[in-house]
Design a protein around this motif. Structure first.
Motif, PDB file in Angstrom:
ATOM      1  N   GLU A   1       0.860  -1.178  -0.127  1.00 20.72           N
ATOM      2  CA  GLU A   1      -0.038   0.026   0.119  1.00 20.72           C
ATOM      3  C   GLU A   1       0.769   1.068  -0.002  1.00 20.72           C
ATOM      4  O   GLU A   1       0.702   2.282  -0.658  1.00 20.72           O
ATOM      5  CB  GLU A   1      -0.893  -0.115   1.109  1.00 20.72           C
ATOM      6  CG  GLU A   1      -1.850   0.987   1.303  1.00 20.72           C
ATOM      7  CD  GLU A   1      -2.924   1.273   0.089  1.00 20.72           C
ATOM      8  OE1 GLU A   1      -3.050   2.250  -0.261  1.00 20.72           O
ATOM      9  OE2 GLU A   1      -3.113   0.221  -0.462  1.00 20.72           O
ATOM     10  N   THR A   2       1.865   1.255   0.657  1.00 27.06           N
ATOM     11  CA  THR A   2       3.002   2.307   0.865  1.00 27.06           C
ATOM     12  C   THR A   2       3.423   2.715  -0.514  1.00 27.06           C
ATOM     13  O   THR A   2       3.438   3.797  -0.890  1.00 27.06           O
ATOM     14  CB  THR A   2       4.131   2.196   1.826  1.00 27.06           C
ATOM     15  OG1 THR A   2       3.460   1.922   3.015  1.00 27.06           O
ATOM     16  CG2 THR A   2       4.973   3.009   2.038  1.00 27.06           C
ATOM     17  N   LEU A   3       3.898   1.725  -1.109  1.00 29.09           N
ATOM     18  CA  LEU A   3       4.644   1.800  -2.552  1.00 29.09           C
ATOM     19  C   LEU A   3       3.615   2.428  -3.577  1.00 29.09           C
ATOM     20  O   LEU A   3       3.994   3.310  -4.469  1.00 29.09           O
ATOM     21  CB  LEU A   3       5.296   0.544  -3.044  1.00 29.09           C
ATOM     22  CG  LEU A   3       6.391  -0.004  -2.011  1.00 29.09           C
ATOM     23  CD1 LEU A   3       6.858  -1.351  -2.661  1.00 29.09           C
ATOM     24  CD2 LEU A   3       7.372   1.209  -1.902  1.00 29.09           C
ATOM     25  N   LEU A   4       2.413   1.696  -3.277  1.00 31.21           N
ATOM     26  CA  LEU A   4       1.196   2.327  -4.450  1.00 31.21           C
ATOM     27  C   LEU A   4       1.148   3.866  -4.239  1.00 31.21           C
ATOM     28  O   LEU A   4       0.948   4.507  -5.156  1.00 31.21           O
ATOM     29  CB  LEU A   4       0.036   1.516  -4.190  1.00 31.21           C
ATOM     30  CG  LEU A   4      -1.331   2.029  -5.057  1.00 31.21           C
ATOM     31  CD1 LEU A   4      -0.933   1.832  -6.396  1.00 31.21           C
ATOM     32  CD2 LEU A   4      -2.610   1.238  -4.593  1.00 31.21           C
ATOM     33  N   ARG A   5       1.105   4.073  -2.895  1.00 30.81           N
ATOM     34  CA  ARG A   5       0.946   5.684  -2.361  1.00 30.81           C
ATOM     35  C   ARG A   5       1.878   6.542  -2.858  1.00 30.81           C
ATOM     36  O   ARG A   5       1.803   7.513  -3.343  1.00 30.81           O
ATOM     37  CB  ARG A   5       0.605   5.824  -1.064  1.00 30.81           C
ATOM     38  CG  ARG A   5      -0.791   5.088  -0.812  1.00 30.81           C
ATOM     39  CD  ARG A   5      -1.198   5.498   0.786  1.00 30.81           C
ATOM     40  NE  ARG A   5      -2.548   4.856   1.011  1.00 30.81           N
ATOM     41  CZ  ARG A   5      -3.573   5.204   2.088  1.00 30.81           C
ATOM     42  NH1 ARG A   5      -2.981   6.285   2.703  1.00 30.81           N
ATOM     43  NH2 ARG A   5      -4.445   4.498   2.201  1.00 30.81           N
ATOM     44  N   VAL A   6       3.297   6.193  -2.630  1.00 31.59           N
ATOM     45  CA  VAL A   6       4.171   6.695  -3.058  1.00 31.59           C
ATOM     46  C   VAL A   6       4.394   6.861  -4.489  1.00 31.59           C
ATOM     47  O   VAL A   6       4.678   8.303  -5.267  1.00 31.59           O
ATOM     48  CB  VAL A   6       5.883   6.089  -2.903  1.00 31.59           C
ATOM     49  CG1 VAL A   6       6.935   6.779  -3.338  1.00 31.59           C
ATOM     50  CG2 VAL A   6       5.828   6.258  -1.209  1.00 31.59           C
ATOM     51  N   TRP A   7       4.044   5.919  -5.463  1.00 28.94           N
ATOM     52  CA  TRP A   7       3.875   5.975  -6.891  1.00 28.94           C
ATOM     53  C   TRP A   7       2.783   7.255  -7.254  1.00 28.94           C
ATOM     54  O   TRP A   7       3.098   7.973  -8.369  1.00 28.94           O
ATOM     55  CB  TRP A   7       3.451   4.621  -7.578  1.00 28.94           C
ATOM     56  CG  TRP A   7       3.118   4.672  -8.783  1.00 28.94           C
ATOM     57  CD1 TRP A   7       1.929   4.770  -9.770  1.00 28.94           C
ATOM     58  CD2 TRP A   7       4.068   4.991 -10.002  1.00 28.94           C
ATOM     59  NE1 TRP A   7       1.907   4.686 -10.884  1.00 28.94           N
ATOM     60  CE2 TRP A   7       3.217   4.859 -11.216  1.00 28.94           C
ATOM     61  CE3 TRP A   7       5.465   5.072 -10.173  1.00 28.94           C
ATOM     62  CZ2 TRP A   7       3.800   5.140 -12.686  1.00 28.94           C
ATOM     63  CZ3 TRP A   7       5.860   5.404 -11.340  1.00 28.94           C
ATOM     64  CH2 TRP A   7       5.184   5.215 -12.323  1.00 28.94           C
ATOM     65  N   GLN A   8       1.808   7.128  -6.600  1.00 32.54           N
ATOM     66  CA  GLN A   8       0.652   8.213  -6.707  1.00 32.54           C
ATOM     67  C   GLN A   8       0.906   9.545  -6.541  1.00 32.54           C
ATOM     68  O   GLN A   8       0.741  10.634  -7.345  1.00 32.54           O
ATOM     69  CB  GLN A   8      -0.632   7.819  -5.982  1.00 32.54           C
ATOM     70  CG  GLN A   8      -1.199   6.637  -6.641  1.00 32.54           C
ATOM     71  CD  GLN A   8      -2.454   5.818  -5.811  1.00 32.54           C
ATOM     72  OE1 GLN A   8      -2.509   6.314  -4.675  1.00 32.54           O
ATOM     73  NE2 GLN A   8      -3.416   5.394  -6.366  1.00 32.54           N
ATOM     74  N   VAL A   9       1.790   9.629  -5.344  1.00 29.40           N
ATOM     75  CA  VAL A   9       2.088  11.066  -4.913  1.00 29.40           C
ATOM     76  C   VAL A   9       3.329  11.448  -5.666  1.00 29.40           C
ATOM     77  O   VAL A   9       3.597  12.758  -5.629  1.00 29.40           O
ATOM     78  CB  VAL A   9       2.361  10.969  -3.272  1.00 29.40           C
ATOM     79  CG1 VAL A   9       3.557  10.685  -2.699  1.00 29.40           C
ATOM     80  CG2 VAL A   9       2.058  12.570  -2.786  1.00 29.40           C
TER      81      VAL A   9
END
Length: 192
Positions: A49-57
């Motif tokens: 979930e963290t990596l997905l959020r980093v990619w999005q931000v």
């Protein structure tokens, strides 16, 4: 660890390979930052979930001038995700607060670059050079690939089955570990 923010412009432009290169350096650090939460949350789910959020931000991320800004953000996101997961699982508030304080106070949030030890680097290079045959080919293939490729693809490149490739990587790692021990390098101490 070098400054992973070098990949930021390409990541912001949507370059998945640049994100994979960033990820190769950042994921172990993010995972380590969650070690205090491992008994209470699914760390793998939090990391994903963290990596997905980093990619999005990442396209909106503004560096602060210090090294590894995006990694520091990733560690913060992971910590907050873990705390949210503790609350969702109704872990007692005292435990949640204690874990949050411990994670904040620990060195797990320190992600500044660390210069490599030249003597260790020389010993490691010498040990890798001493490898022979299939273990040397397998390890060279594994270490030489950025962005990371699946082991099955790497095995095909060196003409090995997946199982044989993984066995040769294991043999190579064991041989390098033994060689380093003969050189006076104890891996448990290096990892600290």
């Amino acid at each position: 660890m070098s400054d992973l923010d070098q990949h930021l412009p390409a990541i912001a432009a949507g370059d998945a390979e640049a994100f994979a290169a960033w990820l190769a350096g950042a994921e172990p650090r993010i995972r380590l930052s969650l070690s205090r939460f491992a008994a209470h949350v699914d760390v793998e789910a939090v990391v994903q979930e963290t990596l997905l959020r980093v990619w999005q931000v990442a396209p909106r991320f503004e560096p602060d001038g210090r090294a590894n800004g995006l990694l520091r953000l990733g560690v913060r996101i992971a910590r907050n995700q873990a705390i949210s997961e503790l609350r969702r699982r109704r872990v007692p508030v005292a435990t949640t607060e204690a874990l949050a304080r411990a994670a904040e106070d620990s060195a797990c949030l320190a992600v500044e670059p660390v210069e490599p030890d030249p003597a260790l680097r020389a010993a490691l290079n010498q040990c890798v050079e001493q490898l022979k045959g299939p273990p040397k080919r397998a390890l060279a293939q594994r270490l030489g690939e950025l962005p990371l490729r699946p082991d099955r693809e790497l095995a095909e490149r060196v003409g090995m089955s997946l199982n044989t490739f993984l066995q040769n990587v294991r043999r190579a790692r064991k041989a390098v570990e033994t060689c380093l021990a003969r050189a006076g390098v104890r891996l448990a101490e290096v990892a600290r």
